[in-house]
Structures are given as structure tokens and as C-alpha cells.
Write a protein that holds these residues in place. Structure first.
Motif, PDB file in Angstrom:
ATOM      1  N   ASP A  47      43.803  40.639  40.423  1.00  0.00           N
ATOM      2  CA  ASP A  47      42.824  39.885  41.219  1.00  0.00           C
ATOM      3  C   ASP A  47      41.868  39.106  40.322  1.00  0.00           C
ATOM      4  O   ASP A  47      41.296  38.096  40.751  1.00  0.00           O
ATOM      5  CB  ASP A  47      42.016  40.833  42.105  1.00  0.00           C
ATOM      6  N   TYR A  48      41.681  39.592  39.110  1.00  0.00           N
ATOM      7  CA  TYR A  48      40.693  38.991  38.207  1.00  0.00           C
ATOM      8  C   TYR A  48      41.335  38.053  37.186  1.00  0.00           C
ATOM      9  O   TYR A  48      40.677  37.631  36.230  1.00  0.00           O
ATOM     10  CB  TYR A  48      39.927  40.105  37.485  1.00  0.00           C
ATOM     11  N   VAL A  49      42.602  37.737  37.405  1.00  0.00           N
ATOM     12  CA  VAL A  49      43.341  36.906  36.457  1.00  0.00           C
ATOM     13  C   VAL A  49      43.671  35.563  37.098  1.00  0.00           C
ATOM     14  O   VAL A  49      44.194  35.520  38.216  1.00  0.00           O
ATOM     15  CB  VAL A  49      44.649  37.613  36.021  1.00  0.00           C
ATOM     16  N   ARG A  50      43.365  34.493  36.389  1.00  0.00           N
ATOM     17  CA  ARG A  50      43.749  33.163  36.849  1.00  0.00           C
ATOM     18  C   ARG A  50      45.091  32.800  36.240  1.00  0.00           C
ATOM     19  O   ARG A  50      45.183  32.413  35.084  1.00  0.00           O
ATOM     20  CB  ARG A  50      42.689  32.131  36.447  1.00  0.00           C
ATOM     21  N   LEU A  51      46.128  32.948  37.040  1.00  0.00           N
ATOM     22  CA  LEU A  51      47.474  32.692  36.549  1.00  0.00           C
ATOM     23  C   LEU A  51      48.367  32.396  37.739  1.00  0.00           C
ATOM     24  O   LEU A  51      48.319  33.098  38.749  1.00  0.00           O
ATOM     25  CB  LEU A  51      48.006  33.921  35.790  1.00  0.00           C
ATOM     26  N   GLU A  52      49.141  31.344  37.634  1.00  0.00           N
ATOM     27  CA  GLU A  52      50.105  30.981  38.682  1.00  0.00           C
ATOM     28  C   GLU A  52      51.491  30.951  38.055  1.00  0.00           C
ATOM     29  O   GLU A  52      52.026  29.906  37.715  1.00  0.00           O
ATOM     30  CB  GLU A  52      49.745  29.616  39.293  1.00  0.00           C
ATOM     31  N   ARG A  73      51.957  38.332  46.191  1.00  0.00           N
ATOM     32  CA  ARG A  73      50.879  37.740  45.404  1.00  0.00           C
ATOM     33  C   ARG A  73      51.279  36.366  44.867  1.00  0.00           C
ATOM     34  O   ARG A  73      50.452  35.446  44.826  1.00  0.00           O
ATOM     35  CB  ARG A  73      50.525  38.680  44.243  1.00  0.00           C
ATOM     36  N   TYR A  74      52.505  36.241  44.421  1.00  0.00           N
ATOM     37  CA  TYR A  74      52.970  34.985  43.807  1.00  0.00           C
ATOM     38  C   TYR A  74      54.154  34.465  44.615  1.00  0.00           C
ATOM     39  O   TYR A  74      55.320  34.682  44.261  1.00  0.00           O
ATOM     40  CB  TYR A  74      53.355  35.229  42.355  1.00  0.00           C
TER      41      TYR A  74
END
Length: 305
Positions: A47-52, A73-74
Motif C-alpha cells: 500500500d505504501y509503494v508507488r509501483l505499477e 492489486r495490479y
């Protein structure tokens, strides 16, 4: 600092470990309450990670419990489930909707059959304790991650199953419980592998049982029985089991026997300029689909800081 390889007398017999997990595959989920809880807590940290990510590797996927959560999530990502036990992957391949099944690969975490920079995110839950060379394992993770990619994982620390270890030590001098690395040693291995910004922390959890034999039965069903190379090869006689029962009794509290787990959480990033790596690998795009291969209340998880 020296690379981390388990001492000869504490190394994991990979063949035995693989057979244990093959035999455990169909019943594993019936007792994996702790493993699911740890996986949930690990995934919450995303939740605290900016990653796509476009490709996510579930390393040591087991029966694929994390696969559904990673798909949710992805939603645009391809999820790869990798495990060294084919039986586990037969369970994992059922995860997800039929148009979004995970790509399943049977392989060892210490020698990943993926191309350099093939994935954007590696999530690994309770797997690295089955690796004999953590430096090799982290080097492989770094290699298959793209620059700017993320490794997020859990493993177990040395206080795991400490009561069982101490009880067996009073019975004989043989190896009965797998070894576990200290959090600081794991962090040092990340640094040696040239990951950036490693973060480590631990959490204590406890399962309770009415008798030690029920704990040992759960470990067998999980496939987490003793797989060290110097494990006793013969059957354990009644006298030694009775001695184990007696030795474990000193830990009884409020009518229950505790089984402690030291859960190690870690994550680290791949530098934007990765160090050069060698080796032969297979691009993910070339791997076709044909290569895919209510617990009782007395096992409730107690946690502590």
C-alpha cells in the motif's frame, strides 16, 4: 563480510525439501494459517509503494495464496508463480479467473530461469529459509528485476521454533529443526547483492497446541519438516518422543504449548543503474502456457512486538 552459505551440517537437502512439499501440496492450505497471515501482512506493505508493475514474480508461490491478491492489486500485470515443487504449482495454477491464470514455472529460487530485467516486482513469502546460498538467491533476484524494481519478502529468524529446538537438544545432539538466519545477516546479504535502500524488521508470532505431536503433525502437513542434510535418517522411537514431550512441557502456559515464530520482513530496490550480470536466461515472453505446470480455533495466531 563473507557470503552467506549454510554450514555443511545445516544445509537444506533440496531433494528432500522438494519431496516434502510435493507430498504436502493437497493438504497444505488446511493448516497454513500462519503463512496466510504473514502473506496478508506482507501484501499490505505494498500500500505504501508507488509501483505499477507489468510483470510480478511470486517467488516460492506454494499453492498460490498471494496470486489472487496480486491480481486484484495490479489488474494489468502478468503474475508469474514460481516454486520448486510441481505439486504446489498444480494448486497455484487454479488461482485467478480462467483468462488470468498465473504463469507457473517450476524452478529453484537460487537459479531463476528468467531473463535479466524480466520482472518489475518480486514478492516472496516464507521461502528464503529454504535456500542454501542467500547471496546467490539475492543476486538472482537483482538480475531478473528491472532497474527501479522492488524485492519484498518475508522469511524466518533464529527464534523460530525455539521451543522445539531446545526440547530436541535435551534429547539428543542431532539436527531436528531447520536453521534460520538473523535479520541483520539477511540485510547484509541484500547490501552485498547491491540492492539499494534495504529495510528490515521483525515481528513475533505464536501458535499454541495442546501437545507437541500436534505441532509436529502440522509441520509435516505443511511440508516444513526437517530437511537438513544431517537429519536423523531412522524412525524416531517411542522413548525419544516421550523424552521430547517431557522436555517441551516446561514451556506450557495456561494449558497450551507455544510454538514461536520470528517473522523477518524485508524490502529493497534495484538501482536505476544495475551492475552487469552474466548467465543464461529465458525471456518470459518465450514461455508458453504449456509450461505451467477453517482451521480449529486452537491454532489462532498470537502476535507480539
Amino acid at each position: 563480510m563473507n557470503p552467506i552459505d549454510q554450514p555443511i551440517d545445516q544445509r537444506i537437502d533440496k531433494g528432500r525439501a522438494r519431496r516434502n512439499f510435493e507430498q504436502a501440496a493437497e493438504r497444505y492450505d488446511s493448516v497454513a494459517v500462519l503463512q496466510r497471515e504473514i502473506a496478508d501482512r506482507l501484501l499490505e506493505r505494498l500500500d505504501y509503494v508507488r509501483l505499477e508493475p507489468e510483470r510480478v514474480l511470486d517467488l516460492g508461490a506454494g499453492t498460490g495464496y498471494a496470486v489472487d491478491a496480486l491480481h486484484r492489486r495490479y489488474r494489468k500485470a502478468r503474475v508469474i508463480a514460481l516454486d520448486f515443487a510441481h505439486g504446489m504449482l498444480l494448486q497455484a495454477r487454479r488461482r485467478g479467473r480462467w483468462l488470468r491464470r498465473p504463469l507457473c514455472i517450476c524452478a529453484d529460487a537460487e537459479a531463476l530461469p528468467l531473463a535479466d530485467g524480466a520482472v518489475d516486482l518480486i514478492v516472496s513469502n516464507a521461502t528464503f529459509q529454504w535456500c542454501n546460498g542467500l547471496d546467490r538467491t539475492f543476486a538472482e533476484c537483482l538480475r531478473v528485476l528491472r532497474p527501479g524494481g522492488l524485492l519484498m519478502f518475508t522469511t524466518f529468524g533464529p527464534d523460530t521454533l525455539k521451543e522445539l529446538r531446545h526440547a530436541w537438544a535435551s534429547v539428543d545432539g542431532a539436527s531436528h529443526v531447520s536453521p534460520f538466519l538473523d535479520m541483520h545477516d539477511v540485510g547484509d546479504a541484500l547490501v552485498r547483492a547491491r540492492f539499494a535502500d534495504p529495510v528490515m524488521d521483525t515481528e513475533r508470532m505464536t501458535l499454541t497446541y495442546p501437545a507437541v505431536r500436534e505441532l509436529m503433525q502440522d509441520l509435516k502437513i505443511l511440508g516444513a519438516g526437517n530437511a537438513t542434510t544431517d537429519r536423523p535418517r531412522g524412525l524416531t522411537g517411542r522413548a525419544r518422543l516421550a523424552a521430547l514431550d517431557a522436555a517441551y512441557e516446561i514451556h506450557r502456559s495456561e494449558g497450551r504449548l507455544p510454538a514461536s515464530y520470528e517473522v523477518v520482513y524485508g524490502h529493497a530496490w534495484v538501482p536505476e543503474q544495475k551492475p552487469a550480470q552474466g548467465g543464461i536466461a529465458v525471456p518470459v515472453s518465450t514461455i508458453g502456457r504449456r509450461n505451467r505446470v477453517s482451521l480449529p480455533a486452537d491454532r489462532a495466531v498470537e502476535t507480539g512486538g
